[in-house]
Design an enzyme around this catalytic site. Sequence first.
Site, PDB file in Angstrom:
ATOM      1  N   GLY A  58       0.870  -1.253  -0.314  1.00  0.00           N
ATOM      2  CA  GLY A  58      -0.107  -0.164  -0.092  1.00  0.00           C
ATOM      3  C   GLY A  58       0.848   1.233   0.015  1.00  0.00           C
ATOM      4  O   GLY A  58       2.014   1.029   0.406  1.00  0.00           O
ATOM      5  N   CYS A  85       4.920  -6.335   1.794  1.00  0.00           N
ATOM      6  CA  CYS A  85       5.509  -4.977   1.975  1.00  0.00           C
ATOM      7  C   CYS A  85       4.731  -4.110   3.243  1.00  0.00           C
ATOM      8  O   CYS A  85       4.655  -4.695   4.380  1.00  0.00           O
ATOM      9  CB  CYS A  85       5.265  -4.050   0.632  1.00  0.00           C
ATOM     10  SG  CYS A  85       6.288  -2.392   0.769  1.00  0.00           S
ATOM     11  N   TYR A  86       3.768  -3.502   2.864  1.00  0.00           N
ATOM     12  CA  TYR A  86       2.880  -2.724   3.831  1.00  0.00           C
ATOM     13  C   TYR A  86       2.017  -3.881   4.756  1.00  0.00           C
ATOM     14  O   TYR A  86       2.005  -3.649   6.139  1.00  0.00           O
ATOM     15  CB  TYR A  86       1.770  -1.877   3.217  1.00  0.00           C
ATOM     16  CG  TYR A  86       0.829  -0.837   4.113  1.00  0.00           C
ATOM     17  CD1 TYR A  86       1.236   0.289   4.552  1.00  0.00           C
ATOM     18  CD2 TYR A  86      -0.276  -1.572   4.718  1.00  0.00           C
ATOM     19  CE1 TYR A  86       0.324   1.007   5.486  1.00  0.00           C
ATOM     20  CE2 TYR A  86      -1.043  -0.866   5.568  1.00  0.00           C
ATOM     21  CZ  TYR A  86      -0.707   0.237   6.093  1.00  0.00           C
ATOM     22  OH  TYR A  86      -1.788   0.731   6.894  1.00  0.00           O
ATOM     23  N   HIS A 173       8.326  -7.714  -2.920  1.00  0.00           N
ATOM     24  CA  HIS A 173       7.076  -7.825  -3.929  1.00  0.00           C
ATOM     25  C   HIS A 173       7.173  -9.021  -4.496  1.00  0.00           C
ATOM     26  O   HIS A 173       7.690  -9.009  -6.004  1.00  0.00           O
ATOM     27  CB  HIS A 173       6.702  -6.779  -4.523  1.00  0.00           C
ATOM     28  CG  HIS A 173       6.263  -5.489  -3.744  1.00  0.00           C
ATOM     29  ND1 HIS A 173       4.882  -5.228  -3.741  1.00  0.00           N
ATOM     30  CD2 HIS A 173       6.828  -4.326  -3.244  1.00  0.00           C
ATOM     31  CE1 HIS A 173       4.832  -4.115  -2.882  1.00  0.00           C
ATOM     32  NE2 HIS A 173       5.747  -3.681  -2.644  1.00  0.00           N
ATOM     33  N   GLU A 175       5.187 -10.642  -6.142  1.00  0.00           N
ATOM     34  CA  GLU A 175       4.034 -10.704  -7.403  1.00  0.00           C
ATOM     35  C   GLU A 175       4.425 -10.040  -8.754  1.00  0.00           C
ATOM     36  O   GLU A 175       4.183 -10.075  -9.620  1.00  0.00           O
ATOM     37  CB  GLU A 175       2.759 -10.102  -6.846  1.00  0.00           C
ATOM     38  CG  GLU A 175       2.782  -8.654  -6.740  1.00  0.00           C
ATOM     39  CD  GLU A 175       3.303  -8.034  -5.395  1.00  0.00           C
ATOM     40  OE1 GLU A 175       2.997  -6.835  -4.924  1.00  0.00           O
ATOM     41  OE2 GLU A 175       3.853  -8.837  -4.724  1.00  0.00           O
ATOM     42  N   SER A 227     -21.304  -9.233 -28.683  1.00  0.00           N
ATOM     43  CA  SER A 227     -20.752  -7.875 -29.129  1.00  0.00           C
ATOM     44  C   SER A 227     -19.505  -8.419 -30.357  1.00  0.00           C
ATOM     45  O   SER A 227     -19.122  -7.729 -31.230  1.00  0.00           O
ATOM     46  CB  SER A 227     -19.947  -7.099 -28.257  1.00  0.00           C
ATOM     47  OG  SER A 227     -18.681  -7.716 -27.706  1.00  0.00           O
ATOM     48  N   GLY A 228     -19.252  -9.581 -30.138  1.00  0.00           N
ATOM     49  CA  GLY A 228     -18.058 -10.075 -31.113  1.00  0.00           C
ATOM     50  C   GLY A 228     -16.808 -10.062 -30.608  1.00  0.00           C
ATOM     51  O   GLY A 228     -15.906 -10.716 -31.245  1.00  0.00           O
ATOM     52  N   VAL A 230     -13.882 -11.099 -27.436  1.00  0.00           N
ATOM     53  CA  VAL A 230     -13.656 -12.241 -26.985  1.00  0.00           C
ATOM     54  C   VAL A 230     -14.359 -12.678 -25.376  1.00  0.00           C
ATOM     55  O   VAL A 230     -14.976 -13.752 -25.447  1.00  0.00           O
ATOM     56  CB  VAL A 230     -12.146 -12.625 -26.359  1.00  0.00           C
ATOM     57  CG1 VAL A 230     -11.678 -11.362 -25.454  1.00  0.00           C
ATOM     58  CG2 VAL A 230     -11.742 -13.792 -25.896  1.00  0.00           C
ATOM     59  N   ASP A 231     -14.750 -11.643 -24.845  1.00  0.00           N
ATOM     60  CA  ASP A 231     -15.419 -11.810 -23.703  1.00  0.00           C
ATOM     61  C   ASP A 231     -17.003 -12.395 -23.780  1.00  0.00           C
ATOM     62  O   ASP A 231     -17.399 -13.390 -23.403  1.00  0.00           O
ATOM     63  CB  ASP A 231     -15.841 -10.579 -22.838  1.00  0.00           C
ATOM     64  CG  ASP A 231     -14.125 -10.124 -22.573  1.00  0.00           C
ATOM     65  OD1 ASP A 231     -13.475 -10.868 -22.383  1.00  0.00           O
ATOM     66  OD2 ASP A 231     -14.246  -8.686 -22.194  1.00  0.00           O
ATOM     67  N   SER A 232     -17.653 -11.629 -24.708  1.00  0.00           N
ATOM     68  CA  SER A 232     -19.288 -12.070 -25.007  1.00  0.00           C
ATOM     69  C   SER A 232     -19.055 -13.310 -25.874  1.00  0.00           C
ATOM     70  O   SER A 232     -19.935 -14.116 -25.758  1.00  0.00           O
ATOM     71  CB  SER A 232     -19.880 -11.120 -25.809  1.00  0.00           C
ATOM     72  OG  SER A 232     -19.311 -10.838 -27.043  1.00  0.00           O
ATOM     73  N   THR A 233     -18.127 -13.596 -26.634  1.00  0.00           N
ATOM     74  CA  THR A 233     -17.940 -14.770 -27.318  1.00  0.00           C
ATOM     75  C   THR A 233     -17.862 -15.966 -26.698  1.00  0.00           C
ATOM     76  O   THR A 233     -18.306 -17.042 -26.695  1.00  0.00           O
ATOM     77  CB  THR A 233     -17.016 -14.624 -28.390  1.00  0.00           C
ATOM     78  OG1 THR A 233     -17.190 -13.641 -29.487  1.00  0.00           O
ATOM     79  CG2 THR A 233     -16.662 -15.910 -29.389  1.00  0.00           C
ATOM     80  N   LYS A 370      -9.028 -11.222 -17.991  1.00  0.00           N
ATOM     81  CA  LYS A 370      -8.818 -11.207 -19.434  1.00  0.00           C
ATOM     82  C   LYS A 370      -7.921 -12.370 -19.884  1.00  0.00           C
ATOM     83  O   LYS A 370      -8.529 -13.075 -20.649  1.00  0.00           O
ATOM     84  CB  LYS A 370      -8.241  -9.892 -19.967  1.00  0.00           C
ATOM     85  CG  LYS A 370      -8.352 -10.024 -21.640  1.00  0.00           C
ATOM     86  CD  LYS A 370      -9.687  -9.998 -22.204  1.00  0.00           C
ATOM     87  CE  LYS A 370     -10.377  -8.922 -22.484  1.00  0.00           C
ATOM     88  NZ  LYS A 370     -11.510  -8.709 -23.140  1.00  0.00           N
TER      89      LYS A 370
END
Length: 515
Positions: A58, A85-86, A173, A175, A227-228, A230-233, A370
């Site tokens: 943070g 860290c924090y 960190h 990550e 929508s066409g 990747v998400d909606s497909t 994503k």
Amino acid sequence: MESSRESPVVVVDFGAQYAQLIARRVRELHVYSEIVAHTVTAAELRARGARAVILSGGPKSVYVAGAPTIDPEIFAMGLPILGICYGAQLMALALGGRVERTEVGEYGRTAIRQTSTAGMLLAELPDSFASWMSHQDTIMAPPAGALVTATTEQSVVASFEDAEQRRYGVQFHPEVSHGEFGREVLHNFLFRAAKLEPKWTNFSIIEESITQIRSQVGERNVLCALSGGVDSTVAAVLTHEAVGDQLTCVFVDTGLLREGEADQVVSLFSSQFHIKLVVIDAASQFLSSLAGVLDPELKRKTIGNLFIRTFEEAARDIDAGGFLVQGTLYPDVIESGSGSAALIKSHHNVGGLPDDMSFALVEPLRFLFKDEVRAIGVELGIPEEMVWRQPFPGPGLAVRIVGEVTEEAVGRVRAADRIVREEVVRAGLARSMWQYFAVLAPSLRSVGVSGDERTYDAPIIVRCVDSDDAMTADWARIPYEILDTIAHRIVGEVDGVNRVVYDITSKPPGTIEWE
């Protein structure tokens, strides 16, 4: 069968730049993770079925007035806890350790040296390696009963652990990919210290999503907002796997799509998948509803509202069963201020939905980032050109026009966007960037010269960014000669534009889209 989401690793966010990255790194190790605010209580963690807790970094000092804290009962739950860290400083301070403000902070790659071989976090790692630091305060003494397992030149306590109490902390960190062995540190926490099982896989996500959709929908029919992208497909294909012909996809041409996109989506979806598809031309309605709308939030809410009303109208001609499938992602939910998260901007499919919507939402991707959605798309056999298509916002080109959305403005930004995409693809850079597009600022005029005559036209802003999940992003360092070609083409081919600029703002402080 226990769901892979029923026993999450909970990432407590203290306002960290990397909180979302922590969650993604945990998922990459096939363990489900969720992000919560630091106001979460021990009772809420029990209700979630949390199996482990990670306290993020943070921007604050633990000694600053109003610095974020945590419910002290969480430390007494018996759950394995990793402070980063924090988060490590907060844990040390709360449990009898000591944290001090030092004259010299540590930032960037920093050599770390193990001081004990008895710990779990750094097990099987080299005695010395490069960590990634970003702190001014330093842990000078670990929590009571904890073992110091590593130090640096400036940090007396670079990592500590108390295996009996299942409490672990690192000043660095793990990550962040710029340091060494961060993945191994997280692996050791998850599997050695917390003794979790790697259940979060593409197969488990698909299997559980299909089961959940079937349970929610039953024998009723479903509409999908296609929508066409990747998400909606992926959402549509997952739903079709679950309920077959009960699904009807509805593609709305808003008039706010990229050049040739509507024809491409309809052609590809019709030829590749055997799913019922209804096409609605609503361009005039969307442009009319956006007339005079300048505020970005109002734009998004206006578009979200009209989307739903359009689907409701389509549902009157189709037995829709009262369900609407959407490709909502986890970052959409976070940025739209869901729960305790701060509102960044309302995504049209989250914060822009009307309160009196008549559909129950089916959102099989709501818990995914994503990159996870793309991996699922590949697993489902969706064509590569669809899976790796660059993200495109639900409100379309409306949020790439800074100001009022008019037919003329849409035409200009669409033409400029086509040029940007063509040149990026021609240079072979399409797969190396997260997004690349054009923004029009029609009300910002500047003086130019064309054919020895004075012009007073609008600028196009070119935006190309690198990102893993859209939660953070950096501007792409593309070659000058490509920018030069893009600028020459836009000024030469797009009417009403006399200047091209390149946006070199990261996220944060900016967002990827301009509105």
